[in-house]
Design a protein around this motif. Sequence first.
Motif, short mmCIF file in Angstrom:
data_model
loop_
_atom_site.label_atom_id
_atom_site.label_comp_id
_atom_site.label_asym_id
_atom_site.label_seq_id
_atom_site.Cartn_x
_atom_site.Cartn_y
_atom_site.Cartn_z
N CYS A 1 0.83 -1.19 0.00
CA CYS A 1 0.00 0.00 0.00
C CYS A 1 0.87 1.25 0.00
O CYS A 1 1.76 1.39 0.84
CB CYS A 1 -0.90 -0.01 1.22
N PRO A 2 0.63 2.15 -0.93
CA PRO A 2 1.44 3.37 -0.99
C PRO A 2 1.17 4.32 0.17
O PRO A 2 1.95 5.22 0.43
CB PRO A 2 1.05 4.00 -2.33
N LYS A 3 0.09 4.11 0.85
CA LYS A 3 -0.25 5.02 1.95
C LYS A 3 0.32 4.56 3.28
O LYS A 3 0.96 5.32 3.99
CB LYS A 3 -1.78 5.15 2.07
N CYS A 4 0.04 3.32 3.65
CA CYS A 4 0.45 2.88 4.98
C CYS A 4 1.54 1.80 4.93
O CYS A 4 2.10 1.45 5.95
CB CYS A 4 -0.75 2.36 5.77
N GLY A 5 1.80 1.27 3.76
CA GLY A 5 2.89 0.30 3.65
C GLY A 5 2.49 -1.13 3.93
O GLY A 5 3.32 -2.03 3.93
N GLN A 6 1.23 -1.37 4.16
CA GLN A 6 0.75 -2.73 4.41
C GLN A 6 0.93 -3.60 3.16
O GLN A 6 0.52 -3.23 2.07
CB GLN A 6 -0.72 -2.68 4.79
N GLU A 7 1.54 -4.75 3.34
CA GLU A 7 1.76 -5.63 2.20
C GLU A 7 0.60 -6.59 2.04
O GLU A 7 -0.08 -6.95 2.98
CB GLU A 7 3.07 -6.42 2.38
N LYS A 8 0.42 -7.01 0.79
CA LYS A 8 -0.70 -7.87 0.46
C LYS A 8 -0.25 -8.76 -0.68
O LYS A 8 0.50 -8.33 -1.54
CB LYS A 8 -1.87 -6.98 0.04
N GLU A 9 -0.71 -10.03 -0.66
CA GLU A 9 -0.38 -10.93 -1.75
C GLU A 9 -1.60 -11.14 -2.63
O GLU A 9 -2.69 -11.36 -2.14
CB GLU A 9 0.10 -12.27 -1.20
N LEU A 10 -1.38 -11.05 -3.93
CA LEU A 10 -2.47 -11.39 -4.83
C LEU A 10 -1.95 -12.13 -6.03
O LEU A 10 -0.75 -12.26 -6.21
CB LEU A 10 -3.26 -10.14 -5.23
N PHE A 11 -2.88 -12.63 -6.82
CA PHE A 11 -2.48 -13.39 -7.99
C PHE A 11 -2.36 -12.48 -9.20
O PHE A 11 -2.96 -11.41 -9.25
CB PHE A 11 -3.48 -14.50 -8.27
N SER A 12 -1.57 -12.92 -10.15
CA SER A 12 -1.24 -12.06 -11.28
C SER A 12 -2.47 -11.64 -12.08
O SER A 12 -2.46 -10.61 -12.75
CB SER A 12 -0.24 -12.76 -12.20
N ASP A 13 -3.55 -12.40 -11.99
CA ASP A 13 -4.74 -11.99 -12.75
C ASP A 13 -5.52 -10.90 -12.03
O ASP A 13 -6.54 -10.43 -12.52
CB ASP A 13 -5.62 -13.20 -13.06
N GLU A 14 -5.05 -10.51 -10.86
CA GLU A 14 -5.73 -9.45 -10.13
C GLU A 14 -5.00 -8.12 -10.25
O GLU A 14 -5.40 -7.12 -9.68
CB GLU A 14 -5.83 -9.82 -8.64
N LEU A 15 -3.92 -8.16 -11.02
CA LEU A 15 -3.09 -6.95 -11.15
C LEU A 15 -3.80 -5.81 -11.87
O LEU A 15 -3.41 -4.66 -11.76
CB LEU A 15 -1.81 -7.28 -11.92
N ASN A 16 -4.82 -6.14 -12.64
CA ASN A 16 -5.50 -5.08 -13.38
C ASN A 16 -6.72 -4.55 -12.63
O ASN A 16 -7.48 -3.76 -13.15
CB ASN A 16 -5.90 -5.58 -14.77
N LYS A 17 -6.87 -5.02 -11.40
CA LYS A 17 -7.98 -4.50 -10.59
C LYS A 17 -7.41 -3.60 -9.51
O LYS A 17 -6.25 -3.71 -9.13
CB LYS A 17 -8.72 -5.65 -9.90
N GLN A 18 -8.27 -2.76 -8.99
CA GLN A 18 -7.87 -1.95 -7.86
C GLN A 18 -7.83 -2.82 -6.61
O GLN A 18 -8.63 -3.74 -6.47
CB GLN A 18 -8.87 -0.81 -7.66
N VAL A 19 -6.92 -2.53 -5.75
CA VAL A 19 -6.81 -3.27 -4.51
C VAL A 19 -7.25 -2.38 -3.35
O VAL A 19 -6.94 -1.20 -3.34
CB VAL A 19 -5.34 -3.71 -4.29
N THR A 20 -8.00 -2.96 -2.44
CA THR A 20 -8.34 -2.20 -1.24
C THR A 20 -7.43 -2.66 -0.11
O THR A 20 -7.37 -3.84 0.20
CB THR A 20 -9.81 -2.44 -0.86
N CYS A 21 -6.76 -1.73 0.46
CA CYS A 21 -5.84 -2.04 1.55
C CYS A 21 -6.63 -2.44 2.79
O CYS A 21 -7.56 -1.75 3.18
CB CYS A 21 -4.96 -0.82 1.83
N SER A 22 -6.20 -3.54 3.41
CA SER A 22 -6.90 -3.98 4.62
C SER A 22 -6.41 -3.21 5.84
O SER A 22 -6.98 -3.30 6.91
CB SER A 22 -6.69 -5.48 4.83
#
Length: 57
Positions: A22-43
Amino acid sequence: MSNQHCPGFESNKTLQEIKVKCPKCGQEKELFSDELNKQVTCSGCGATYDPAANKVA
Ligand SMILES: [Zn+2]
């Protein structure tokens, strides 16, 4: 071995696991390569960001 030609389901896509941060808080998250074109919501902070631009090397 008699069932050589059983189409069944082809769930053999090779999905890569990708770590983003996350560019805001730095929280890391793992996702699959097919999710790279979607927006991610930081937990952590709830921000949404573009995972392709925030990969962890
Ligand atoms: Zn965050």
